[in-house]
Write an enzyme that holds these catalytic residues in place. Structure first.
Site, PDB file in Angstrom:
ATOM      1  N   LYS A 122       0.865  -1.184   0.000  1.00  7.31           N
ATOM      2  CA  LYS A 122       0.000   0.000   0.000  1.00  7.31           C
ATOM      3  C   LYS A 122       0.893   1.222   0.000  1.00  7.31           C
ATOM      4  O   LYS A 122       2.004   1.182   0.537  1.00  7.31           O
ATOM      5  CB  LYS A 122      -0.877   0.029   1.259  1.00  7.31           C
ATOM      6  CG  LYS A 122      -2.114   0.868   1.110  1.00  7.31           C
ATOM      7  CD  LYS A 122      -3.218   0.071   0.458  1.00  7.31           C
ATOM      8  CE  LYS A 122      -4.455   0.884   0.200  1.00  7.31           C
ATOM      9  NZ  LYS A 122      -5.590  -0.003  -0.138  1.00  7.31           N
ATOM     10  N   ASP A 131      -7.160   4.081  -4.345  1.00  2.70           N
ATOM     11  CA  ASP A 131      -7.771   3.910  -3.022  1.00  2.70           C
ATOM     12  C   ASP A 131      -8.392   5.280  -2.711  1.00  2.70           C
ATOM     13  O   ASP A 131      -8.678   6.038  -3.652  1.00  2.70           O
ATOM     14  CB  ASP A 131      -6.715   3.495  -1.978  1.00  2.70           C
ATOM     15  CG  ASP A 131      -7.340   3.021  -0.662  1.00  2.70           C
ATOM     16  OD1 ASP A 131      -7.852   1.897  -0.622  1.00  2.70           O
ATOM     17  OD2 ASP A 131      -7.356   3.786   0.319  1.00  2.70           O
TER      18      ASP A 131
HETATM   19  P1  NDP Z   1     -13.022   7.501  -2.542  1.00 10.54           P
HETATM   20  O1  NDP Z   1     -11.971   8.513  -2.346  1.00 10.54           O
HETATM   21  O2  NDP Z   1     -13.596   7.305  -3.886  1.00 10.54           O
HETATM   22  O3  NDP Z   1     -14.238   7.776  -1.555  1.00 10.54           O
HETATM   23  C1  NDP Z   1     -14.046   7.834  -0.190  1.00 10.54           C
HETATM   24  C2  NDP Z   1     -15.351   8.180   0.485  1.00 10.54           C
HETATM   25  O4  NDP Z   1     -15.210   8.012   1.883  1.00 10.54           O
HETATM   26  C3  NDP Z   1     -15.742   9.627   0.273  1.00 10.54           C
HETATM   27  O5  NDP Z   1     -17.125   9.748   0.328  1.00 10.54           O
HETATM   28  C4  NDP Z   1     -15.076  10.305   1.462  1.00 10.54           C
HETATM   29  O6  NDP Z   1     -15.660  11.523   1.828  1.00 10.54           O
HETATM   30  C5  NDP Z   1     -15.296   9.274   2.541  1.00 10.54           C
HETATM   31  N1  NDP Z   1     -14.217   9.371   3.538  1.00 10.54           N
HETATM   32  C6  NDP Z   1     -12.888   9.266   3.309  1.00 10.54           C
HETATM   33  N2  NDP Z   1     -12.204   9.446   4.439  1.00 10.54           N
HETATM   34  C7  NDP Z   1     -13.116   9.688   5.386  1.00 10.54           C
HETATM   35  C8  NDP Z   1     -13.033   9.954   6.760  1.00 10.54           C
HETATM   36  N3  NDP Z   1     -11.850  10.029   7.393  1.00 10.54           N
HETATM   37  N4  NDP Z   1     -14.192  10.119   7.445  1.00 10.54           N
HETATM   38  C9  NDP Z   1     -15.398  10.070   6.815  1.00 10.54           C
HETATM   39  N5  NDP Z   1     -15.536   9.828   5.498  1.00 10.54           N
HETATM   40  C10 NDP Z   1     -14.413   9.643   4.810  1.00 10.54           C
HETATM   41  O7  NDP Z   1     -12.400   6.142  -1.978  1.00 10.54           O
HETATM   42  P2  NDP Z   1     -12.869   4.638  -2.238  1.00 10.54           P
HETATM   43  O8  NDP Z   1     -14.325   4.579  -2.438  1.00 10.54           O
HETATM   44  O9  NDP Z   1     -11.961   4.060  -3.240  1.00 10.54           O
HETATM   45  O10 NDP Z   1     -12.482   3.961  -0.846  1.00 10.54           O
HETATM   46  C11 NDP Z   1     -13.404   3.819   0.232  1.00 10.54           C
HETATM   47  C12 NDP Z   1     -12.939   2.701   1.140  1.00 10.54           C
HETATM   48  O11 NDP Z   1     -12.889   1.484   0.404  1.00 10.54           O
HETATM   49  C13 NDP Z   1     -11.544   2.869   1.740  1.00 10.54           C
HETATM   50  O12 NDP Z   1     -11.535   2.298   3.029  1.00 10.54           O
HETATM   51  C14 NDP Z   1     -10.669   2.044   0.812  1.00 10.54           C
HETATM   52  O13 NDP Z   1      -9.488   1.610   1.441  1.00 10.54           O
HETATM   53  C15 NDP Z   1     -11.603   0.878   0.526  1.00 10.54           C
HETATM   54  N6  NDP Z   1     -11.328   0.102  -0.673  1.00 10.54           N
HETATM   55  C16 NDP Z   1     -11.220   0.688  -1.887  1.00 10.54           C
HETATM   56  C17 NDP Z   1     -10.995  -0.089  -3.005  1.00 10.54           C
HETATM   57  C18 NDP Z   1     -10.955   0.493  -4.370  1.00 10.54           C
HETATM   58  O14 NDP Z   1     -10.863  -0.278  -5.317  1.00 10.54           O
HETATM   59  N7  NDP Z   1     -11.043   1.796  -4.557  1.00 10.54           N
HETATM   60  C19 NDP Z   1     -10.808  -1.538  -2.908  1.00 10.54           C
HETATM   61  C20 NDP Z   1     -11.013  -2.069  -1.583  1.00 10.54           C
HETATM   62  C21 NDP Z   1     -11.247  -1.252  -0.519  1.00 10.54           C
HETATM   63  P3  NDP Z   1     -14.923  12.916   1.471  1.00 10.54           P
HETATM   64  O15 NDP Z   1     -15.216  13.144   0.033  1.00 10.54           O
HETATM   65  O16 NDP Z   1     -15.550  13.891   2.389  1.00 10.54           O
HETATM   66  O17 NDP Z   1     -13.465  12.714   1.746  1.00 10.54           O
HETATM   67  O1  2IT Z   2      -7.810  -1.851  -0.682  1.00  7.61           O
HETATM   68  C1  2IT Z   2      -7.776  -2.305  -1.838  1.00  7.61           C
HETATM   69  O2  2IT Z   2      -7.922  -3.515  -2.065  1.00  7.61           O
HETATM   70  C2  2IT Z   2      -7.593  -1.371  -2.945  1.00  7.61           C
HETATM   71  N1  2IT Z   2      -7.530  -0.169  -2.722  1.00  7.61           N
HETATM   72  C3  2IT Z   2      -7.451  -1.886  -4.346  1.00  7.61           C
HETATM   73  C4  2IT Z   2      -6.044  -2.333  -4.591  1.00  7.61           C
HETATM   74  C5  2IT Z   2      -5.714  -2.701  -6.011  1.00  7.61           C
HETATM   75  O3  2IT Z   2      -4.531  -2.962  -6.222  1.00  7.61           O
HETATM   76  O4  2IT Z   2      -6.577  -2.728  -6.882  1.00  7.61           O
END
Ligand code: NDP
Ligand code: 2IT
Length: 445
Positions: A124, A164
């Site tokens: 990461k 992420d």
């Molecule tokens: P995005 O940046 O697209 O969206 C994040 C969302 O979460 C936004 O709505 C954001 O609000 C909110 N958020 C972020 N930080 C905080 C915080 N500290 N408190 C409250 N709300 C918060 O990210 P993703 O959708 O990609 O990621 C969301 C989660 O999913 C994370 O935990 C990530 O690690 C996990 N994840 C993502 C993957 C991926 O493929 N993208 C794969 C697997 C897991 P705001 O706009 O106000 O910051």
């Molecule tokens: O937390 C996760 O699994 C991710 N943010 C996606 C990682 C990836 O390599 O696609």
């Protein structure tokens, strides 16, 4: 050393890394019985070698904003473990990013990637840079400066970053461009790329869709249908919006979304028109969920997370770590919530997890439920190395099969004598065993 002794020692050595210690404790607690059955693991000090990252790269990132002011951020890549494949995992850009958070994420990624059935190690990276409020040009300059430092440490068979929090298609595009320029190579070093330059169909949707597929698997163990169920989602980013899209397609009701400023409540469930509005608001205008609430006249709760505000059948936390605490968990259970499937990484605190398991609800930890994202990243790597692009249907089918397989692995290792499936235990043991066997076979490194 025994699992609990390693934990004790890590607490002494890394006292200022609470998220990292939290993630390690959860895994070590659930694998310790299995671990202790294999004395050879102990002789090879396997646990300690598996908990401490292979290496951490950290660097300064300096960039210039639109007004000519020079900024400095920190950049990191935690290469946790490559026993079963090249390092693989996302990049997070958020003001809260620090080494504790990236170490926890890289540790979790190692087990998650092991569950996917594909050949990927765990990593990461990220920066305390916040894209919020920055212009496209500022984001581009930051991404370029970040990769100018990182490029030597990544590569298609070395380490493959992706998105992420704060890193989506736009940021991956800029990083890939700079990587290509620095190396003069065109390869699959980043995943989550645009479709025109090697990206896979379904990668943007994969984490959210995969989480819903996993939820369906869990519900089928109890013969429950998804239609008409009220689902509370947190977040409104990549994972949250595609989770909502799949749920709507299947006839469920999405009654909330949120961001770091607050939560919107939609009592009868979002319509697809409203969800389209949210997609546009978030991805094009980079707006706030409060703007959606105002536009459509829904109740908005500033500064609040969804869990205690209203009743739901299912919760799908999709924002960030530790966003459901013990009290939230109790409120969810009392409100009749029977399933929690984690889109985010480690969104539930240890106290919340205890509540879910004690209440014997369906509870899927992130490393199982959100593994669809990295799985399709793995499929993107496979397509890149073959110079081929698979159809939407083909990738979606493979994603479904992988989520099914992960569910079966959880059942295999997590089913208790009374029939309850402890997905935490199942995911941790299944993820651990594959990496542990590979590490044993490769000697002390
Ligand atoms: P995005 O940046 O697209 O969206 C994040 C969302 O979460 C936004 O709505 C954001 O609000 C909110 N958020 C972020 N930080 C905080 C915080 N500290 N408190 C409250 N709300 C918060 O990210 P993703 O959708 O990609 O990621 C969301 C989660 O999913 C994370 O935990 C990530 O690690 C996990 N994840 C993502 C993957 C991926 O493929 N993208 C794969 C697997 C897991 P705001 O706009 O106000 O910051
Ligand atoms: O937390 C996760 O699994 C991710 N943010 C996606 C990682 C990836 O390599 O696609």
């Amino acid at each position: 050393m025994k699992a609990q002794d390693v934990l004790f020692d890590l607490r002494r050595r890394f006292p200022h890394e609470p998220e990292y210690l939290q993630a390690v404790e959860e895994v070590l607690t659930s694998i310790q019985d299995v671990y202790n059955e294999y004395p050879a693991f102990d002789r090879y000090n396997l646990i300690e070698r598996l908990c401490i990252p292979d290496r951490i790269i950290s660097f300064r990132v300096s960039w210039v904003d639109d007004k000519g002011k020079v900024h400095t951020n920190m950049g990191y890549r935690v290469q946790h473990n490559n026993a079963i494949g090249p390092y693989k995992g996302g990049i997070r850009f958020h003001s809260s990013v620090n080494l504790s958070i990236l170490k926890f994420l890289a540790f979790e990624q190692t087990f998650k990637n092991s569950l996917t059935t594909l050949s990927m190690g765990g990593a990461k990276g990220g920066s305390d840079f916040s894209p919020r409020g920055k212009s496209d040009m500022e984001v581009m300059r930051f991404c370029q400066a970040f990769v100018q430092e990182l490029w030597r440490n990544i590569g298609p068979d070395t380490d493959v970053p992706a998105g992420d929090i704060g890193v989506g298609g736009r940021e991956v595009g800029y990083m890939f461009g700079e990587y290509k320029k620095m190396t003069r190579r065109y390869n699959g070093t980043f995943t989550g790329k645009g479709l025109e330059f090697g990206g896979s169909l379904i990668r943007p949707e994969a984490t959210g869709y995969g989480n819903v597929y996993f939820l369906l698997e869990m519900m089928s163990t109890r013969g429950i249908d998804i239609r008409g169920k009220k689902v509370a989602i947190s977040g409104s980013g990549n994972v949250a919006t595609y989770t909502a899209q799949k749920l709507l397609e299947l006839g469920a009701k999405v009654i909330s979304m949120s961001d770091s400023d607050g939560t919107v409540f939609v009592p009868e469930g979002l319509t697809s028109k409203e969800l389209d509005y949210i997609f546009e608001l978030k991805n094009i205008y980079r707006g706030r969920i409060s703007e959606f609430a105002e536009e459509f006249g829904y109740e908005y709760f500033p500064g609040q997370r969804p869990w205690r505000l209203f009743k739901c059948d299912i919760a799908m936390p999709s924002a960030t770590q530790n966003e459901i605490d013990g009290e939230d968990a109790r409120a969810l259970i009392e409100g009749g919530c029977f399933a929690v499937s984690e889109g985010a990484n480690m969104p539930s605190t240890p106290e919340a997890i205890k509540e879910f398991l004690n209440a014997r609800i369906l509870y899927a930890p992130g490393k199982a439920a959100n593994a669809g994202g990295v799985s399709v990243s793995g499929l993107e790597m496979a397509q890149n190395s073959q110079m081929l692009s698979w159809s939407r249907e083909e990738v979606d089918m493979k994603l479904r099969d992988i989520m099914k397989d992960i569910h079966s692995q959880c059942v295999k290792y997590g089913k208790s004598a009374d029939g309850y499936i402890n997905y935490v235990k199942g995911a941790n043991i299944a993820g651990f065993m594959k990496v542990a066997r590979a590490m044993m076979a490769q000697g002390v490194l």
